[in-house]
Design an enzyme around this catalytic site. Sequence first.
Site, PDB file in Angstrom:
ATOM      1  N   PHE A  81      67.122  -7.987 -18.455  1.00  0.00           N
ATOM      2  CA  PHE A  81      67.609  -8.344 -17.121  1.00  0.00           C
ATOM      3  C   PHE A  81      67.960  -7.095 -16.303  1.00  0.00           C
ATOM      4  O   PHE A  81      67.320  -6.780 -15.296  1.00  0.00           O
ATOM      5  CB  PHE A  81      68.798  -9.295 -17.269  1.00  0.00           C
ATOM      6  CG  PHE A  81      69.716  -9.377 -16.086  1.00  0.00           C
ATOM      7  CD1 PHE A  81      69.212  -9.589 -14.814  1.00  0.00           C
ATOM      8  CD2 PHE A  81      71.089  -9.233 -16.244  1.00  0.00           C
ATOM      9  CE1 PHE A  81      70.064  -9.655 -13.709  1.00  0.00           C
ATOM     10  CE2 PHE A  81      71.940  -9.304 -15.161  1.00  0.00           C
ATOM     11  CZ  PHE A  81      71.418  -9.511 -13.889  1.00  0.00           C
ATOM     12  N   VAL A  82      68.956  -6.330 -16.738  1.00  0.00           N
ATOM     13  CA  VAL A  82      69.359  -5.138 -15.990  1.00  0.00           C
ATOM     14  C   VAL A  82      68.290  -4.054 -16.094  1.00  0.00           C
ATOM     15  O   VAL A  82      67.968  -3.381 -15.119  1.00  0.00           O
ATOM     16  CB  VAL A  82      70.724  -4.603 -16.485  1.00  0.00           C
ATOM     17  CG1 VAL A  82      71.090  -3.314 -15.757  1.00  0.00           C
ATOM     18  CG2 VAL A  82      71.825  -5.638 -16.283  1.00  0.00           C
TER      19      VAL A  82
ATOM     20  N   TYR B  83      79.267  -7.514 -30.880  1.00  0.00           N
ATOM     21  CA  TYR B  83      78.922  -6.867 -29.612  1.00  0.00           C
ATOM     22  C   TYR B  83      79.987  -5.849 -29.213  1.00  0.00           C
ATOM     23  O   TYR B  83      79.671  -4.696 -28.896  1.00  0.00           O
ATOM     24  CB  TYR B  83      78.766  -7.917 -28.517  1.00  0.00           C
ATOM     25  CG  TYR B  83      78.328  -7.366 -27.178  1.00  0.00           C
ATOM     26  CD1 TYR B  83      77.110  -6.706 -27.041  1.00  0.00           C
ATOM     27  CD2 TYR B  83      79.128  -7.514 -26.047  1.00  0.00           C
ATOM     28  CE1 TYR B  83      76.702  -6.202 -25.803  1.00  0.00           C
ATOM     29  CE2 TYR B  83      78.723  -7.019 -24.810  1.00  0.00           C
ATOM     30  CZ  TYR B  83      77.512  -6.359 -24.693  1.00  0.00           C
ATOM     31  OH  TYR B  83      77.116  -5.860 -23.477  1.00  0.00           O
TER      32      TYR B  83
ATOM     33  N   ASP C   1      60.964  -1.726 -25.197  1.00  0.00           N
ATOM     34  CA  ASP C   1      61.619  -3.001 -25.485  1.00  0.00           C
ATOM     35  C   ASP C   1      60.927  -3.670 -26.659  1.00  0.00           C
ATOM     36  O   ASP C   1      59.709  -3.539 -26.822  1.00  0.00           O
ATOM     37  CB  ASP C   1      61.562  -3.925 -24.255  1.00  0.00           C
ATOM     38  CG  ASP C   1      62.730  -4.891 -24.189  1.00  0.00           C
ATOM     39  OD1 ASP C   1      62.854  -5.718 -25.128  1.00  0.00           O
ATOM     40  OD2 ASP C   1      63.508  -4.830 -23.227  1.00  0.00           O
TER      41      ASP C   1
ATOM     42  N   LYS D 269      79.337  -1.662 -29.161  1.00  0.00           N
ATOM     43  CA  LYS D 269      79.454  -0.823 -27.973  1.00  0.00           C
ATOM     44  C   LYS D 269      80.543   0.237 -28.135  1.00  0.00           C
ATOM     45  O   LYS D 269      80.396   1.375 -27.649  1.00  0.00           O
ATOM     46  CB  LYS D 269      79.741  -1.683 -26.740  1.00  0.00           C
ATOM     47  CG  LYS D 269      78.562  -2.552 -26.307  1.00  0.00           C
ATOM     48  CD  LYS D 269      77.369  -1.723 -25.866  1.00  0.00           C
ATOM     49  CE  LYS D 269      76.280  -2.571 -25.247  1.00  0.00           C
ATOM     50  NZ  LYS D 269      75.119  -1.779 -24.787  1.00  0.00           N
TER      51      LYS D 269
ATOM     52  N   GLY E 210      64.634  -9.496 -24.021  1.00  0.00           N
ATOM     53  CA  GLY E 210      63.900  -9.201 -22.797  1.00  0.00           C
ATOM     54  C   GLY E 210      62.539  -9.877 -22.821  1.00  0.00           C
ATOM     55  O   GLY E 210      62.185 -10.571 -23.773  1.00  0.00           O
TER      56      GLY E 210
END
Length: 330
Positions: A17-18, A151, A37, A155, A42
């Site tokens: 998306f981004v 997640y 990717d 990060k 994605g």
Amino acid sequence: MARHRTGRAVVTGGAGFVGSHLCERLLERGSEVVCVDNFATGSPRNVRHLSAAPGFRLVEADVTRPLADTGPVDTVFHLASAASPADYLRLPEETLEAGSLGTRTALRLALRHGARMVLASTSEVYGDPLQYPQQEGYWGNVNPIGPRSVYDEAKRYAEALTMAYHRTHGTDVAIARIFNCYGPRMRPDDGRAVPTFIGQALAGEAITVSGDGLQTRSICYVDDTVRGLLALADSGATGPVNIGSTEELSMLRLAELVRRLAGSGSPIVHIGRPADDPRFRRPDTRLAEKLLDWRPAVRMEEGLRRTIDWFMAERAVPAARSAAGEVTAG
């Protein structure tokens, strides 16, 4: 502050998306782009319109493994990761590996070419914050073994590894903490609030709000988020720097707003609230304003209108194909 030039960029997670919006903007600025990717979350469809653009190359690869030679690189943008709860709960090990092994791959690539590495981190590193609004110096309130930890901790580890390379090897790095980005090309089954509410409103289904709906988010339109990433890449700042909107609203208010903008009569119903779901989320963006001269430009209602229009157009494509006899039942 020294400025950096992005002449040739590698974007991991570039078909997401981004990432797809970032690839688009980089090409518009005249950069060459290698989009990497594995299409776990994605889709090649997100960058199909870029396939004929001069300087664009799409590489199907998993960044948790060594990358084939990409050629000279000025900037590495590391965005590869599942980002929605639906995805990272479905892909817990892969999410942890994208944050650990994937970040190492991106850093090694940057180190090898003397490039700048921009890490797309997240507001989730703050967890369920006890500070309001959240400043970059806040260490967070994260459950390290909860369902969201795959997640959150991926990060947090990615940030730690990025700074370790910076201190040990002198790698030129920057960390962006992205707050609740939304816009066109989000998947309808993404699981995050904006695409879920829009999909339900357009389908005339009940709009499902978790808990009492009083938990808040500060949503930032994708064009603004990408401008922030590029401003950070161009700067000499290391960060971390919050990239997000200070327009905060409750999830119940967001559901009501989407329903109104979509012209929907869908009822709003409340469902159980997920474990460790943050109560409040709002960035302190003064550092981004000072270091990057960056602030969001797209107001929330305008961004939501654009996103709803995109979802409506996407829903119309299969219907048009079916009417033309291009789609048949299997």
